[in-house]
Enzyme design. Structure first.
Site: not given
Ligand code: SAM
Length: 462
Positions: A118, A120, A167, A185, A238
């Site tokens: 997310a 996306g 998860d 990511d 990032c």
């Molecule tokens: N890939 C996305 C994009 O390009 O639009 C951005 C992703 S953002 C950097 C990281 C995502 O990892 C967030 O949406 C967050 O909710 C999710 N996240 C948070 N904790 C997590 C966990 N324990 N396991 C997997 N994902 C997690």
């Protein structure tokens, strides 16, 4: 180092240790400065090409473009119709890595998992690259964020993507060794977002960096299990620090036995800084060197005999077959009915690329799915009510509907879910509305009234 934005002192110390005095001064200068380039990535499957005459290309992504000014995207019907995605330029680089890993062409039947997807940005890029060759699973563990992801995937409209809300451990358990490509990511300390986000600056601390790194390792370990031997693993954050980036990649290589993916030299003028962590090829985008925000990306291959894990047995199937007369109706609104598998989930009819139906079904039967393929609409006996998603999908056969081209004002009225003015052009019943020939949604005319088929929650509020 004068700054309009307060950059945390301990962060500056940390980066001085990693980059040295001169470079850190430039980095902090860029982070505290006002320049925030705006970039978008086109949706080539919708034929969208450019926003402005004075825009310039993003060199590492054939669909990327920097805009000279930041327009109001919300009130652009092309944005609402998935003609392009607003994406920070450095982020597009993961597509370059994926392309390099496969020598430019992704293989037929490729299965891609984007574990932290997310809202996306990267998933829509992977979906573009995969096209009709395979399947993308865009996963997001946090439900409200996963719902936004589902909306964005629906708007992108390619039908090759499944949005899941699981998860990472569920993938390791149910789809072990199943994916050819896994991208993580990862949630991170967000140092690369300092100039965009107050929250990133105020929440930053050395302890948070350590917490993030530990969480990233847990996600990486689960993601790794979902990857087949011989498969490609792409990790990105990032943030700039070594702890969340090179140290994690070195850990992955030594714990899991990763292999090198050769990446050709990059042109100097891209300004990308390359490093190596064990077998991982690593790439840093710093805002004082490249036009974009901060990004770290790394790539490795999973060692071992190059085989895929077996598809698991279905736990429970959400799908039901559609009867013959229903199928005939649905096939009439699809561009390539012979290459499409049509099934029902509850009241709604969905369409999937037939060549990848088995793979998409497997994922839908194992995971918690929020959106998949294309939601085509609902059948009520012989009557068909198209879904908004069909209008935004590349699977749509536009000739199946009375098409009405709207002016900008009327298109915005429609997107705000207000009554349409030009009622005379609308046929009685369902109409497909377009703006500059791009479908933006359906409306139903009943006498002097119109009923929008666009969901209320997608309406624009400006
Ligand atoms: N890939 C996305 C994009 O390009 O639009 C951005 C992703 S953002 C950097 C990281 C995502 O990892 C967030 O949406 C967050 O909710 C999710 N996240 C948070 N904790 C997590 C966990 N324990 N396991 C997997 N994902 C997690």
């Amino acid at each position: 180092m004068s700054s309009k934005i307060d950059i945390p002192t301990l962060f500056v110390e940390q980066m001085r240790g990693e980059l040295g005095d001169a470079e850190v001064a430039q980095l902090v200068g860029a982070l505290a400065g006002e320049e925030q380039p705006t970039s978008i990535r086109h949706n080539p499957h919708k034929g969208y090409t450019s926003l402005g005459a004075d825009s310039t290309p993003v060199e590492w992504c054939q669909w990327g473009e920097y805009l000279a000014q930041r327009p109001r995207f919300t009130t652009d019907p092309h944005f609402q119709a998935g003609g392009y995605y607003v994406q920070e330029a450095a982020s597009m680089f993961v597509g370059h890595l994926l392309s390099e890993a496969y020598g430019g062409e992704l293989p037929e039947g490729v299965r891609v998992l984007d574990m932290c997807a997310a809202p996306g940005g990267k998933s829509t890029l992977y979906a573009t690259m995969v096209g009709n060759k395979g399947v993308v699973v865009a996963n997001e563990v946090i439900r409200p964020r996963a719902l936004t992801l589902a909306d964005n995937i629906m708007k992108w409209g390619l039908g090759n993507t499944i949005v899941t809300n699981n998860d990472p451990a569920h993938f390791a358990g149910s789809l072990e060794g199943w994916f050819d490509v896994v991208a993580v990511d990862a949630p991170c300390s967000g140092e690369g977002m300092f100039r965009k986000s107050d929250e990133a600056r105020t929440e930053w601390s050395p302890d948070n960096v350590k917490l993030c790194a530990a969480r990233q390792r847990r996600i990486m370990a689960d993601a790794w299990k979902a990857l087949r031997p011989g498969g490609v693993f792409i990790y990105s954050t990032c943030t700039f620090n070594r702890t969340e980036n090179e140290d994690n990649m070195a850990w992955l290589c030594s714990e899991m036995g990763a292999e090198r993916v050769e990446i050709a030299p990059l042109p100097d003028h891209w300004g990308v800084v390359r490093t190596v962590a064990e077998e991982a090829e690593c790439f840093h985008f710093y805002p004082h060197r490249t036009k974009g925000e901060g990004l770290f990306a790394a790539i490795v291959r999973k060692g071992g005999e190059s085989t895929r894990g077996k598809s698991p047995k279905a736990r429970k199937s959400p799908f039901a077959e559609v009867d013959k007369s229903g199928l005939r109706t649905i096939e009439g609104v699809l561009r390539e009915p012979k290459q499409t598998k049509v099934v029902a989930i509850g009241e709604s009819i969905y369409a999937y690329p037939a060549a990848h139906w088995a793979d998409m079904r497997t994922v839908c039967e194992q995971m918690s799915v929020l959106y998949s393929g294309v939601r085509v609409g609902e059948l009520f006996g012989r009557k068909f009510k198209p879904d908004h998603a069909l209008a935004l999908s590349t699977a749509l056969r536009t000739e199946a509907f009375n098409v009405v081209e709207l002016t900008l004002d009327d298109a915005l009225n429609y997107l705000r879910r207000q009554e349409l003015g030009n009622i005379g052009a609308l046929a009685e019943g369902i109409n497909l509305l377009t703006y500059e020939r791009q479908p933006i949604g359906f409306t139903k005319r009943i006498g002097t009234r119109t009923n929008s088929l666009m969901p209320k929650e997608l309406r624009i509020l400006q």
